[in-house]
Design an enzyme around this catalytic site. Sequence first.
Site, PDB file in Angstrom:
ATOM      1  N   LYS A  98       8.821  14.960   9.223  1.00 16.78           N
ATOM      2  CA  LYS A  98       8.819  13.518   9.517  1.00 16.78           C
ATOM      3  C   LYS A  98      10.253  13.019   9.635  1.00 16.78           C
ATOM      4  O   LYS A  98      11.133  13.440   8.880  1.00 16.78           O
ATOM      5  CB  LYS A  98       8.072  12.768   8.405  1.00 16.78           C
ATOM      6  CG  LYS A  98       7.868  11.287   8.700  1.00 16.78           C
ATOM      7  CD  LYS A  98       7.002  10.633   7.628  1.00 16.78           C
ATOM      8  CE  LYS A  98       6.823   9.159   7.876  1.00 16.78           C
ATOM      9  NZ  LYS A  98       5.980   8.516   6.854  1.00 16.78           N
ATOM     10  N   SER A 136       2.220   5.883   8.244  1.00 16.80           N
ATOM     11  CA  SER A 136       3.330   5.989   9.177  1.00 16.80           C
ATOM     12  C   SER A 136       3.614   7.431   9.608  1.00 16.80           C
ATOM     13  O   SER A 136       4.387   7.659  10.532  1.00 16.80           O
ATOM     14  CB  SER A 136       4.589   5.405   8.514  1.00 16.80           C
ATOM     15  OG  SER A 136       4.900   6.123   7.314  1.00 16.80           O
ATOM     16  N   SER A 152       0.475   6.705   3.682  1.00 15.54           N
ATOM     17  CA  SER A 152       1.009   7.159   4.975  1.00 15.54           C
ATOM     18  C   SER A 152       0.892   8.644   5.245  1.00 15.54           C
ATOM     19  O   SER A 152       1.236   9.104   6.331  1.00 15.54           O
ATOM     20  CB  SER A 152       2.472   6.726   5.114  1.00 15.54           C
ATOM     21  OG  SER A 152       2.539   5.343   5.304  1.00 15.54           O
TER      22      SER A 152
END
Length: 485
Positions: free
Chosen positions: A79, A154, A178
């Site tokens: 990420k 996210s 997330s």
Amino acid sequence: MSLFDHKVKDLHELLNKKEITVTDLVNESYKRIHEVEEKVQAFITLDEENARETAKKLDESLGKDEQTNVLFGMPIGIKDNIVTKDLRTTCGSKMLENFSPIYDATVMNHLHNAQTVTIGKMNMDEFAMGSSTENSYFKITRNPWDSTAVPGGSSGGSAAAVASGEVLFSLGSDTGGSIRQPAAFCGVVGLKPTYGRVSRNGLVAFASSLDQIGPITRNVEDNAYLLQAIAGLDPHDSTSANLEVPNFVDALTGDVKGLKIAVPKEYLGEGVSEEARQSVLDALKVLEKLGATWEEVSLPHSKYALSSYYILASSEASANLARFDGIRYGYRTPNAKNLSDLYKNTRAEGFGEEVKRRIMLGTFALSSGYYDAYYKKSQQVRTLIKNDFEKVFENYDVIVGPTTPSTAFKIGENMDDPIEMYANDILTIPVNLAGVPGISVPCGFANGLPLGLQIIGKHFDESTVYRVAHAFEQATDYHKQKPEL
């Protein structure tokens, strides 16, 4: 059949038997990326040259002796809020569009020690603020099961890339759901570890008392291997716990006989779709057949979790994001005549709408005259929520419920309604406020889209969470379903 349809352990055996090479695995990853990335849009930055060079070196060492480390040579996506030395780290924001870190996050050092291969950096909501990956400055990631639906957020890029077979597994971060919410939307396995289990050093902070890095994988066993590699005490992170890391894979016995499950009535009530509710009830029947028992309980303060979370997370975000001022690093406005202009214009031009909204909310909540009414009150509510969990865990081993109230919603559907967007995290947020571990595993489908089962454990008891998740996974075949891209 893709190489990535195998479990990590099986690929490890094939490597040691010299039936495949690390280069084969890396080739598999980039081949798939070139096939489907245009549809999925999961990556912000690819690191192809370095990945192939790393693979070549690992293949040379593989030729000399047998590898005992199971993650050796495995391709992984990271990420884009986890800093990677000399590899662009943007946080999905214009503010850090060209930021090249000078050090690696602690989890990256662990992965380098495990000799994984970084394929690239994953798309995400800007500074991890969002539930749909629509708030990225760069692109909108799409759900591999339905290109008109969101992948969640996210960590949407991290989950979508695993679901679509672009990488074997990935790392995400979870502040209010997330990792688990996109894992549920994309039909993969995502774990938020106990707060303090994994170092936050090198994770660009959103809300420091809530953020945790965790693994996203195709199956529970791979998830346990990946958490094993990244967990542990870190002297660079004062919130990392000085506890021995157990062998999580040892917990995957498939045996849940006598296990006591709590099902909060609040998690199956108003706002939860009939399909999500039914998928959990069906999952409980599976666990009952395996010898577990379940009872309905109450987490009475969970109805206040959403309000408390958005005050606390926004307050911490407003403090953490104050460092992006156009002076030290990141975006700097060309439209400034004085210092005041430099600050204001840099932040106005560099941050997206959702980030500005949360900074303003957080600054307001921390301001004189409002601190006690909002921030302090939210901290008190957080304590009540934590106490609710501890009370239930006195009599039960795990808590089970849906990960999300429904399947993935359509792209653009909730963009004009922040409250509706925030409500998507209503079932995951209490876990972050309490600091306990939670996993999402696939447990069904509705209208062709995956649904997730959330299993929540006691502090630092990821082993039991994995045991229940693995037993359920072995008794069902939801995790074997793959999207057709």
